[in-house]
Design a protein around this motif. Structure first.
Motif, PDB file in Angstrom:
ATOM      1  N   PRO A   1       0.807  -1.200   0.000  1.00  0.00           N
ATOM      2  CA  PRO A   1       0.000   0.000   0.000  1.00  0.00           C
ATOM      3  C   PRO A   1       0.854   1.270   0.000  1.00  0.00           C
ATOM      4  N   HIS A   2       0.200   2.380  -0.238  1.00  0.00           N
ATOM      5  CA  HIS A   2       0.918   3.656  -0.362  1.00  0.00           C
ATOM      6  C   HIS A   2       1.586   4.080   0.937  1.00  0.00           C
ATOM      7  N   ASP A   3       1.029   3.712   2.093  1.00  0.00           N
ATOM      8  CA  ASP A   3       1.655   4.131   3.342  1.00  0.00           C
ATOM      9  C   ASP A   3       3.025   3.488   3.525  1.00  0.00           C
ATOM     10  N   LYS A   4       3.198   2.257   3.038  1.00  0.00           N
ATOM     11  CA  LYS A   4       4.509   1.602   3.108  1.00  0.00           C
ATOM     12  C   LYS A   4       5.507   2.350   2.221  1.00  0.00           C
ATOM     13  N   LEU A   5       5.069   2.776   1.054  1.00  0.00           N
ATOM     14  CA  LEU A   5       5.930   3.535   0.150  1.00  0.00           C
ATOM     15  C   LEU A   5       6.369   4.845   0.802  1.00  0.00           C
ATOM     16  N   VAL A   6       5.443   5.552   1.432  1.00  0.00           N
ATOM     17  CA  VAL A   6       5.757   6.830   2.082  1.00  0.00           C
ATOM     18  C   VAL A   6       6.741   6.610   3.220  1.00  0.00           C
ATOM     19  N   LYS A   7       6.531   5.573   4.015  1.00  0.00           N
ATOM     20  CA  LYS A   7       7.446   5.274   5.117  1.00  0.00           C
ATOM     21  C   LYS A   7       8.855   4.996   4.594  1.00  0.00           C
ATOM     22  N   GLU A   8       8.950   4.212   3.534  1.00  0.00           N
ATOM     23  CA  GLU A   8      10.255   3.898   2.960  1.00  0.00           C
ATOM     24  C   GLU A   8      10.903   5.141   2.354  1.00  0.00           C
ATOM     25  N   LEU A   9      10.118   5.959   1.680  1.00  0.00           N
ATOM     26  CA  LEU A   9      10.630   7.187   1.083  1.00  0.00           C
ATOM     27  C   LEU A   9      11.247   8.086   2.147  1.00  0.00           C
ATOM     28  N   PHE A  10      10.527   8.320   3.219  1.00  0.00           N
ATOM     29  CA  PHE A  10      11.001   9.249   4.233  1.00  0.00           C
ATOM     30  C   PHE A  10      12.044   8.644   5.172  1.00  0.00           C
ATOM     31  N   SER A  11      12.245   7.339   5.118  1.00  0.00           N
ATOM     32  CA  SER A  11      13.328   6.762   5.908  1.00  0.00           C
ATOM     33  C   SER A  11      14.678   7.021   5.245  1.00  0.00           C
ATOM     34  N   ASP A  12      14.678   7.343   3.962  1.00  0.00           N
ATOM     35  CA  ASP A  12      15.904   7.723   3.249  1.00  0.00           C
ATOM     36  C   ASP A  12      15.998   9.249   3.251  1.00  0.00           C
ATOM     37  N   ARG A  13      17.006   9.765   3.935  1.00  0.00           N
ATOM     38  CA  ARG A  13      17.128  11.211   4.139  1.00  0.00           C
ATOM     39  C   ARG A  13      17.179  11.997   2.823  1.00  0.00           C
ATOM     40  N   GLN A  14      17.921  11.510   1.853  1.00  0.00           N
ATOM     41  CA  GLN A  14      18.054  12.226   0.583  1.00  0.00           C
ATOM     42  C   GLN A  14      16.738  12.223  -0.205  1.00  0.00           C
ATOM     43  N   LEU A  15      16.024  11.110  -0.181  1.00  0.00           N
ATOM     44  CA  LEU A  15      14.728  11.058  -0.865  1.00  0.00           C
ATOM     45  C   LEU A  15      13.707  11.955  -0.162  1.00  0.00           C
ATOM     46  N   ALA A  16      13.745  11.958   1.167  1.00  0.00           N
ATOM     47  CA  ALA A  16      12.832  12.822   1.922  1.00  0.00           C
ATOM     48  C   ALA A  16      13.112  14.287   1.602  1.00  0.00           C
ATOM     49  N   ARG A  17      14.384  14.627   1.530  1.00  0.00           N
ATOM     50  CA  ARG A  17      14.755  16.010   1.208  1.00  0.00           C
ATOM     51  C   ARG A  17      14.265  16.388  -0.188  1.00  0.00           C
ATOM     52  N   ALA A  18      14.497  15.523  -1.146  1.00  0.00           N
ATOM     53  CA  ALA A  18      14.064  15.789  -2.525  1.00  0.00           C
ATOM     54  C   ALA A  18      12.542  15.940  -2.592  1.00  0.00           C
ATOM     55  N   PHE A  19      11.823  15.104  -1.852  1.00  0.00           N
ATOM     56  CA  PHE A  19      10.366  15.189  -1.829  1.00  0.00           C
ATOM     57  C   PHE A  19       9.900  16.541  -1.291  1.00  0.00           C
ATOM     58  N   LEU A  20      10.477  16.956  -0.164  1.00  0.00           N
ATOM     59  CA  LEU A  20      10.087  18.235   0.426  1.00  0.00           C
ATOM     60  C   LEU A  20      10.425  19.399  -0.492  1.00  0.00           C
ATOM     61  N   GLU A  21      11.567  19.340  -1.154  1.00  0.00           N
ATOM     62  CA  GLU A  21      11.963  20.411  -2.072  1.00  0.00           C
ATOM     63  C   GLU A  21      10.986  20.530  -3.240  1.00  0.00           C
ATOM     64  N   GLU A  22      10.435  19.400  -3.663  1.00  0.00           N
ATOM     65  CA  GLU A  22       9.483  19.416  -4.779  1.00  0.00           C
ATOM     66  C   GLU A  22       8.062  19.780  -4.356  1.00  0.00           C
ATOM     67  N   MET A  23       7.664  19.342  -3.162  1.00  0.00           N
ATOM     68  CA  MET A  23       6.262  19.475  -2.765  1.00  0.00           C
ATOM     69  C   MET A  23       5.939  20.736  -1.970  1.00  0.00           C
ATOM     70  N   LEU A  24       6.920  21.265  -1.255  1.00  0.00           N
ATOM     71  CA  LEU A  24       6.661  22.483  -0.489  1.00  0.00           C
ATOM     72  C   LEU A  24       6.873  23.708  -1.362  1.00  0.00           C
ATOM     73  N   PRO A  25       6.147  24.783  -1.098  1.00  0.00           N
ATOM     74  CA  PRO A  25       6.371  26.026  -1.838  1.00  0.00           C
ATOM     75  C   PRO A  25       7.813  26.492  -1.659  1.00  0.00           C
ATOM     76  N   SER A  26       8.387  27.068  -2.683  1.00  0.00           N
ATOM     77  CA  SER A  26       9.782  27.520  -2.629  1.00  0.00           C
ATOM     78  C   SER A  26      10.007  28.523  -1.501  1.00  0.00           C
ATOM     79  N   GLU A  27       8.982  29.305  -1.167  1.00  0.00           N
ATOM     80  CA  GLU A  27       9.101  30.263  -0.066  1.00  0.00           C
ATOM     81  C   GLU A  27       9.323  29.538   1.267  1.00  0.00           C
ATOM     82  N   VAL A  28       8.725  28.370   1.419  1.00  0.00           N
ATOM     83  CA  VAL A  28       8.900  27.578   2.639  1.00  0.00           C
ATOM     84  C   VAL A  28      10.261  26.885   2.623  1.00  0.00           C
ATOM     85  N   VAL A  29      10.613  26.278   1.493  1.00  0.00           N
ATOM     86  CA  VAL A  29      11.892  25.581   1.377  1.00  0.00           C
ATOM     87  C   VAL A  29      13.051  26.531   1.674  1.00  0.00           C
TER      88      VAL A  29
END
Length: 75
Positions: A1-29
């Motif tokens: 399920p998608h929750d397992k994917l999200v958990k795995e994504l955010f357990s990797d620091r570099q992937l979590a960082r890339a996700f936040l950089e893409e999904m958060l507004p640039s003003e927040v980043v």
């Protein structure tokens, strides 16, 4: 399920960082010190004291500040 994917994504620091950089507004980043990004194992209690476990919580420091921000995802 998608929750397992999200958990795995955010357990990797570099992937979590890339996700936040893409999904958060640039003003927040621009306010975040993404080098400080850390996965958290937190739980929260709702007003009726029911325990709710978040799927993913990360903590990141704010630039030019001693403050930090916790970001929680509930897929």
């Amino acid at each position: 399920p998608h929750d397992k994917l999200v958990k795995e994504l955010f357990s990797d620091r570099q992937l979590a960082r890339a996700f936040l950089e893409e999904m958060l507004p640039s003003e927040v980043v621009s306010l975040l010190n993404l080098e400080s990004l850390q996965h958290q194992n937190n739980s929260y209690l709702s007003p009726p004291m029911e325990e709710i476990f978040s799927d993913v919580v990360v903590e990141v420091n704010l630039k030019n500040s001693d403050d930090s921000l916790q970001i929680s995802l509930f897929p």
